[in-house]
Design an enzyme around this catalytic site. Structure first.
Site, PDB file in Angstrom:
ATOM      1  N   ASN A  47       0.851  -1.195   0.000  1.00 38.22           N
ATOM      2  CA  ASN A  47       0.000   0.000   0.000  1.00 38.22           C
ATOM      3  C   ASN A  47       0.878   1.233   0.000  1.00 38.22           C
ATOM      4  O   ASN A  47       2.021   1.199   0.460  1.00 38.22           O
ATOM      5  CB  ASN A  47      -0.881  -0.009   1.260  1.00 38.22           C
ATOM      6  N   HIS A  93       0.760   5.242   1.376  1.00 37.66           N
ATOM      7  CA  HIS A  93      -0.002   6.071   2.312  1.00 37.66           C
ATOM      8  C   HIS A  93       0.638   7.461   2.372  1.00 37.66           C
ATOM      9  O   HIS A  93       1.864   7.568   2.441  1.00 37.66           O
ATOM     10  CB  HIS A  93      -0.004   5.416   3.702  1.00 37.66           C
ATOM     11  N   ASP A 150      -0.503  -5.494   6.576  1.00 37.05           N
ATOM     12  CA  ASP A 150      -0.858  -6.536   7.535  1.00 37.05           C
ATOM     13  C   ASP A 150      -2.310  -6.315   7.955  1.00 37.05           C
ATOM     14  O   ASP A 150      -3.031  -5.551   7.309  1.00 37.05           O
ATOM     15  CB  ASP A 150       0.138  -6.580   8.714  1.00 37.05           C
ATOM     16  N   GLU A 151      -2.733  -6.938   9.032  1.00 30.72           N
ATOM     17  CA  GLU A 151      -4.164  -6.889   9.349  1.00 30.72           C
ATOM     18  C   GLU A 151      -4.598  -5.580  10.001  1.00 30.72           C
ATOM     19  O   GLU A 151      -5.786  -5.337  10.194  1.00 30.72           O
ATOM     20  CB  GLU A 151      -4.536  -8.106  10.205  1.00 30.72           C
ATOM     21  N   GLY A 152      -3.667  -4.719  10.339  1.00 35.65           N
ATOM     22  CA  GLY A 152      -4.023  -3.427  10.903  1.00 35.65           C
ATOM     23  C   GLY A 152      -4.240  -2.383   9.815  1.00 35.65           C
ATOM     24  O   GLY A 152      -4.115  -2.660   8.622  1.00 35.65           O
ATOM     25  N   VAL A 153      -4.571  -1.166  10.243  1.00 35.05           N
ATOM     26  CA  VAL A 153      -4.758  -0.065   9.290  1.00 35.05           C
ATOM     27  C   VAL A 153      -3.436   0.691   9.170  1.00 35.05           C
ATOM     28  O   VAL A 153      -3.005   1.369  10.109  1.00 35.05           O
ATOM     29  CB  VAL A 153      -5.891   0.884   9.759  1.00 35.05           C
TER      30      VAL A 153
END
Ligand code: GRF
Length: 209
Positions: free
Chosen positions: A110, A112, A144-147
């Protein structure tokens, strides 16, 4: 087969990062190619950019799926169907569930618009201005699974100027996004990224991606 890394891009909006990736992939010798672009918004300019570049542009309608898990499974199926080896989020505005993230672990990136871990989530540039930081920037990271919490691959800072608006700061950061995202993809494609816990290092010589 071209032997280049097969990249899928998920995008919901204007698609300027997608465009940066498409442009990089057009450079001779670039070791990756965008093989599919998927959007959750039918009218996303990103889909038009893909079509203009001759890349399959797929609209996957969230309304066709009962829940997030169903949508994520359809996304995974689409990416697999195109033989995607690396998935790049580029302004994709849906939260992806843990099963999706786990399925693509280490193969999902990603971009950001902040120097993470500062200012995760929405409106990162506004958060930076409101906080009063003097340096802002862009981050490319594995998801990963967090934001916006995954291991950081690349970052670039820009100054925050006294007269900055959210738009002027966002534009300055975007220039860096467009530079570091293709570079991160290039390094991944060359097998030069090594992840150890939270730390990503760059090999001087290539391995296998
Ligand atoms: C970029 O600022 C990116 O960092 C964030 O969403 C924005 C997408 O812009 N995740 P674009 O669609 O790539 O132009």
């Amino acid at each position: 087969m071209s032997g280049r890394l097969r990249v899928g891009v998920l995008a919901s909006g204007r698609g300027s990062n997608l465009q940066a990736l498409l442009d990089a992939c057009r450079q001779p010798g670039f070791p990756a190619e965008v093989v599919v672009v998927v959007s959750d918004r039918e009218a996303a300019p990103a889909l038009a950019r893909a079509a203009a570049a001759g890349v399959p542009a797929v609209f996957l309608n969230p309304k066709d799926h009962a829940d997030r898990a169903g949508y994520d499974a359809a996304l995974l199926g689409c990416l697999a169907g195109h033989g995607v080896e690396l998935t790049c989020l580029a302004g994709f505005m849906r939260i992806l569930g843990p099963a999706f993230v786990r399925a693509l672990s280490g193969r999902l990136m990603n971009v950001h618009p902040s120097l993470l871990p500062a200012f995760p989530g929405l409106a990162a540039q506004r958060q930076a201005l409101e906080h009063g930081v003097k340096v802002a920037g862009a981050t490319v990271h594995f998801v990963d699974e967090g934001v916006d919490t995954g291991p950081i691959i690349a970052q670039s800072g820009v100054p925050v100027l006294d007269g900055d608006s959210e738009a002027s700061l966002a534009a300055r950061i975007l220039v860096e996004e467009h530079r570091i995202y293709p570079e991160a993809v290039r390094l991944f494609a060359l097998g030069r990224l090594r992840v150890a816990g939270r730390r990503v290092t760059i090999d001087t010589e290539g391995g296998s991606p």
